[in-house]
Structures are given as C-alpha cells and as structure tokens.
Write a protein that holds these residues in place. Structure first.
Motif, short mmCIF file in Angstrom:
data_model
loop_
_atom_site.label_atom_id
_atom_site.label_comp_id
_atom_site.label_asym_id
_atom_site.label_seq_id
_atom_site.Cartn_x
_atom_site.Cartn_y
_atom_site.Cartn_z
N VAL A 54 6.94 6.29 -4.33
CA VAL A 54 7.55 5.27 -3.94
C VAL A 54 6.80 4.29 -3.34
O VAL A 54 6.95 3.03 -3.46
N ASP A 55 5.95 4.56 -2.44
CA ASP A 55 5.22 3.59 -1.78
C ASP A 55 3.94 3.02 -2.58
O ASP A 55 3.72 1.73 -2.52
N LEU A 61 4.12 -3.46 -7.08
CA LEU A 61 5.02 -4.42 -7.33
C LEU A 61 4.57 -5.65 -6.60
O LEU A 61 4.43 -6.68 -7.03
N ILE A 62 4.26 -5.38 -5.33
CA ILE A 62 3.73 -6.23 -4.48
C ILE A 62 2.28 -7.20 -4.92
O ILE A 62 2.33 -8.38 -5.12
N ALA A 63 1.42 -6.29 -5.51
CA ALA A 63 -0.12 -6.79 -6.08
C ALA A 63 0.63 -7.32 -7.30
O ALA A 63 -0.11 -8.71 -7.30
N TYR A 64 1.26 -7.12 -8.08
CA TYR A 64 1.62 -7.56 -9.42
C TYR A 64 2.34 -9.14 -9.27
O TYR A 64 1.90 -10.14 -9.76
N SER A 65 3.21 -9.15 -8.26
CA SER A 65 4.12 -10.39 -8.25
C SER A 65 3.57 -11.13 -7.38
O SER A 65 3.68 -12.67 -7.29
N LEU A 66 2.87 -10.94 -6.14
CA LEU A 66 2.50 -11.97 -5.27
C LEU A 66 1.12 -12.21 -5.33
O LEU A 66 0.62 -13.21 -4.83
N ALA A 79 -3.35 -3.27 -5.28
CA ALA A 79 -2.26 -2.59 -4.70
C ALA A 79 -2.77 -1.41 -3.54
O ALA A 79 -2.18 -1.22 -2.65
N LEU A 80 -4.04 -1.26 -3.88
CA LEU A 80 -4.74 -0.31 -2.96
C LEU A 80 -4.67 -0.82 -1.43
O LEU A 80 -4.58 -0.50 -0.27
N VAL A 81 -5.23 -2.03 -1.34
CA VAL A 81 -5.23 -3.00 -0.20
C VAL A 81 -4.03 -3.14 0.38
O VAL A 81 -3.98 -2.92 1.69
N VAL A 82 -2.96 -3.43 -0.45
CA VAL A 82 -1.59 -3.45 0.20
C VAL A 82 -1.05 -2.22 0.53
O VAL A 82 -0.55 -2.03 1.79
N PHE A 83 -1.39 -0.93 -0.01
CA PHE A 83 -0.98 0.26 0.65
C PHE A 83 -1.78 0.44 1.80
O PHE A 83 -1.20 1.03 2.75
N THR A 124 -4.66 6.46 7.37
CA THR A 124 -4.46 5.67 6.22
C THR A 124 -5.74 5.58 5.46
O THR A 124 -5.85 5.40 4.21
N LEU A 125 -6.80 5.02 6.25
CA LEU A 125 -8.15 5.02 5.60
C LEU A 125 -8.54 6.36 4.97
O LEU A 125 -9.03 6.34 3.49
#
Length: 155
Positions: A54-55, A61-66, A79-83, A124-125
């Motif tokens: 889910v995450d 989706l955030i990386a794709y759209s924004l 997406a990895l940066v956003v994650f 997280t890292l």
C-alpha cells in the motif's frame, strides 16, 4: 532414527529440528516482552507485506502524478525518495505509515514504546536499502528493525 525422520527435520527447518531435540524457543516476540496474540503482539509477515504494498503504491502514485507528470525511467527513483520521506515523517512521529495504519500495525521502540525521529530515520534508510529488511531474526524482525531498536506490532 530412520532416514525419513532426518529428512523430515531437515525440510522443516532448523527451528523444528531444534524443538524436536528438546529446545524451547517460545513464541515469536516472547523474549522481547510482547504478548503472543492480539494488540501489541509481533506483526505477521503477511500484514507487513500488505502495508508495504500500500505504501509503495501510494508513493508511486505521488511520484507519477506530482513529480514526473507521467511514467518515465525516473518515476521509480522518485517513488523511493517519496517512500523515504513518508517513512521518516510518519514512523518517526506517529509510529505508522498509511499502509501500516490500514493493516493495523505500528512501529514501536523497544523500551520506550515511542519511535524517535532519529530511530525513524535509521529504520527507513535501512528499509530503503532493502537487504536489511530481507534478513530476519528468529522473531521475524528485519535487520532494519534490530539496528534501529524497533519492532512492528499489531494495534
């Protein structure tokens, strides 16, 4: 002991072989002081993978759209940066990501119960490096949780 018993214990894994020899490991999370079942018990792998899916989908989706405004080769990297940002901000403050909350999970620090921003950053890292998350101990905790002094539990 016949060959079937030897092969059976080998196929069942080292835990089954040790238990057959008389060793008692207890339940997962027992030596951490966690209950066997219910709230506060160790999170099961299925829930953890579901929350991760889910995450990761949310981050894609955030990386794709924004960020990339469409799919290209950099979308996965963004997406990895956003994650990473999502994990540091949410786990390091409230103890869960949107996926973890959806699956009824929370990350807690051993001893204090509350994850500090520093522990959230380390966890997280290491999770973003992937390999530490694939190395588990006998309780099912990933190396990223062990090094950060955290554990993922059910809420």
């Amino acid at each position: 002991m016949d060959n079937r018993q030897v092969v059976g214990s080998w196929l069942s894994g080292p835990r089954a072989a040790a238990e057959e020899a008389g060793a008692d490991f207890g339940y997962r999370g027992e030596h951490l002081g966690l209950p066997e079942q219910g709230p506060g018990s160790l999170a099961r792998p299925g829930r953890r993978l579901g929350a991760l899916a889910v995450d990761w989908t949310l981050c894609l989706l955030i990386a794709y759209s924004l960020i990339t405004h469409g799919y290209d080769q950099a979308t996965g990297n963004w997406a990895l940066v956003v994650f990473f940002v999502l994990g540091v901000l949410t786990v390091g403050t409230i103890g869960f990501t949107p996926g973890k909350r959806l699956f009824g999970l929370r990350v807690i620090a051993l001893g204090t119960g509350r994850v500090s921003p520093g522990r959230g950053l380390v966890r997280t890292l290491l999770l973003c490096l992937a390999l530490p998350a694939l190395v588990w101990d006998r309780d099912g905790r990933g190396l990223h949780d062990r090094l950060a002094g955290t554990v993922e539990v059910r809420i």
